[in-house]
Write a protein that holds these residues in place. Structure first.
Motif, mmCIF file in Angstrom:
data_model
loop_
_atom_site.group_PDB
_atom_site.id
_atom_site.type_symbol
_atom_site.label_atom_id
_atom_site.label_comp_id
_atom_site.label_asym_id
_atom_site.label_seq_id
_atom_site.Cartn_x
_atom_site.Cartn_y
_atom_site.Cartn_z
ATOM 1 N N SER A 19 0.909 -1.217 -0.277
ATOM 2 C CA SER A 19 -0.391 0.233 0.461
ATOM 3 C C SER A 19 0.789 1.126 0.068
ATOM 4 O O SER A 19 0.613 2.128 -0.734
ATOM 5 C CB SER A 19 -0.513 -0.409 1.349
ATOM 6 O OG SER A 19 -1.949 -0.998 1.119
ATOM 7 N N LYS A 20 2.035 0.729 0.909
ATOM 8 C CA LYS A 20 2.957 2.318 0.935
ATOM 9 C C LYS A 20 3.863 2.619 -0.599
ATOM 10 O O LYS A 20 3.905 3.660 -1.126
ATOM 11 C CB LYS A 20 4.122 2.414 2.213
ATOM 12 C CG LYS A 20 3.539 2.506 3.147
ATOM 13 C CD LYS A 20 5.009 2.695 3.939
ATOM 14 C CE LYS A 20 4.043 2.915 5.902
ATOM 15 N NZ LYS A 20 5.554 2.346 6.576
ATOM 16 N N LYS A 21 4.053 1.678 -1.616
ATOM 17 C CA LYS A 21 4.570 1.709 -2.977
ATOM 18 C C LYS A 21 3.367 2.392 -3.732
ATOM 19 O O LYS A 21 3.375 3.086 -4.279
ATOM 20 C CB LYS A 21 5.033 0.057 -2.826
ATOM 21 C CG LYS A 21 5.866 0.467 -3.964
ATOM 22 C CD LYS A 21 6.463 -1.366 -4.550
ATOM 23 C CE LYS A 21 7.437 -0.619 -5.885
ATOM 24 N NZ LYS A 21 7.582 -2.488 -6.649
ATOM 25 N N ALA A 22 1.913 2.066 -3.163
ATOM 26 C CA ALA A 22 1.400 2.550 -3.979
ATOM 27 C C ALA A 22 0.383 3.638 -3.897
ATOM 28 O O ALA A 22 0.959 4.767 -4.784
ATOM 29 C CB ALA A 22 0.157 1.412 -3.920
ATOM 30 N N ALA A 23 1.130 3.792 -2.940
ATOM 31 C CA ALA A 23 0.070 5.739 -2.531
ATOM 32 C C ALA A 23 1.560 6.463 -2.160
ATOM 33 O O ALA A 23 1.149 7.577 -2.392
ATOM 34 C CB ALA A 23 0.045 5.550 -0.830
ATOM 35 N N TYR A 24 2.289 5.814 -2.544
ATOM 36 C CA TYR A 24 4.082 6.704 -2.697
ATOM 37 C C TYR A 24 4.376 6.538 -4.137
ATOM 38 O O TYR A 24 5.557 7.470 -3.413
ATOM 39 C CB TYR A 24 4.168 7.339 -1.381
ATOM 40 C CG TYR A 24 3.512 7.492 -0.205
ATOM 41 C CD1 TYR A 24 2.890 8.287 0.328
ATOM 42 C CD2 TYR A 24 3.440 6.481 0.578
ATOM 43 C CE1 TYR A 24 2.582 9.101 0.681
ATOM 44 C CE2 TYR A 24 2.622 6.823 1.608
ATOM 45 C CZ TYR A 24 2.149 8.092 1.928
ATOM 46 O OH TYR A 24 0.861 8.720 3.411
ATOM 47 N N GLY A 25 4.289 5.627 -4.738
ATOM 48 C CA GLY A 25 5.155 5.245 -5.622
ATOM 49 C C GLY A 25 4.337 6.443 -7.105
ATOM 50 O O GLY A 25 3.615 6.999 -6.985
ATOM 51 N N HIS A 26 5.840 6.614 -8.249
ATOM 52 C CA HIS A 26 5.159 7.680 -9.063
ATOM 53 C C HIS A 26 4.938 6.952 -10.304
ATOM 54 O O HIS A 26 3.987 7.966 -11.184
ATOM 55 C CB HIS A 26 6.470 8.328 -9.125
ATOM 56 C CG HIS A 26 7.143 8.970 -8.710
ATOM 57 N ND1 HIS A 26 6.790 10.198 -8.468
ATOM 58 C CD2 HIS A 26 8.249 9.350 -7.674
ATOM 59 C CE1 HIS A 26 7.176 10.970 -6.925
ATOM 60 N NE2 HIS A 26 8.199 10.446 -6.272
ATOM 61 N N ARG A 33 -3.118 5.579 -6.281
ATOM 62 C CA ARG A 33 -2.901 5.972 -5.001
ATOM 63 C C ARG A 33 -2.912 6.964 -4.147
ATOM 64 O O ARG A 33 -2.817 6.034 -3.053
ATOM 65 C CB ARG A 33 -1.709 7.228 -5.857
ATOM 66 C CG ARG A 33 -0.728 7.084 -6.339
ATOM 67 C CD ARG A 33 0.812 8.033 -6.714
ATOM 68 N NE ARG A 33 0.239 9.870 -7.391
ATOM 69 C CZ ARG A 33 0.014 9.621 -8.556
ATOM 70 N NH1 ARG A 33 0.375 8.686 -9.328
ATOM 71 N NH2 ARG A 33 -0.461 10.832 -9.098
ATOM 72 N N VAL A 34 -3.939 7.459 -4.464
ATOM 73 C CA VAL A 34 -5.133 8.478 -3.612
ATOM 74 C C VAL A 34 -5.716 7.049 -2.698
ATOM 75 O O VAL A 34 -6.336 6.649 -1.512
ATOM 76 C CB VAL A 34 -6.527 9.020 -3.804
ATOM 77 C CG1 VAL A 34 -7.346 9.149 -3.479
ATOM 78 C CG2 VAL A 34 -5.577 9.774 -4.975
ATOM 79 N N ARG A 35 -6.311 5.811 -3.311
ATOM 80 C CA ARG A 35 -7.031 4.945 -2.903
ATOM 81 C C ARG A 35 -5.943 4.381 -1.695
ATOM 82 O O ARG A 35 -6.560 3.785 -0.604
ATOM 83 C CB ARG A 35 -7.495 3.776 -3.571
ATOM 84 C CG ARG A 35 -8.533 2.378 -3.220
ATOM 85 C CD ARG A 35 -8.403 1.425 -4.334
ATOM 86 N NE ARG A 35 -9.392 2.122 -4.736
ATOM 87 C CZ ARG A 35 -10.064 1.442 -6.117
ATOM 88 N NH1 ARG A 35 -9.728 0.148 -6.381
ATOM 89 N NH2 ARG A 35 -11.561 2.182 -6.588
ATOM 90 N N ALA A 36 -4.943 3.773 -2.101
ATOM 91 C CA ALA A 36 -4.031 3.359 -1.527
ATOM 92 C C ALA A 36 -3.493 4.720 0.193
ATOM 93 O O ALA A 36 -3.845 3.972 1.199
ATOM 94 C CB ALA A 36 -2.350 2.942 -2.139
#
Length: 68
Positions: A19-26, A33-36
């Motif tokens: 989830s962190k990778k999806a939330a803050y990945g480019h 990103r918002v959902r994560a």
């Protein structure tokens, strides 16, 4: 004013890392990103109002209507 808390969720270490990778990945899509980010905030036990405010999903009514 009634403030509802987000439903508590438990994340395993691998789920939290993903989830962190999806939330803050480019490379992730914006909506993912918002959902994560929402999932991570809910896992921390934050209220729905705070999650909406911090993720920018909710704007106050006067701003939406162009009043303020």
């Amino acid at each position: 004013m009634l403030v509802c808390a987000a439903r508590p969720i438990g994340l395993a270490a691998s789920e939290r890392a993903r989830s962190k990778k999806a939330a803050y990945g480019h490379k992730a899509e914006h909506r993912l990103r918002v959902r994560a980010q929402v999932v991570l905030h809910a896992a921390r036990g934050r209220s729905n109002a705070r999650i909406a405010r911090e993720t920018g999903l909710l704007t106050p009514w006067p701003q939406r209507q162009g009043v303020a």
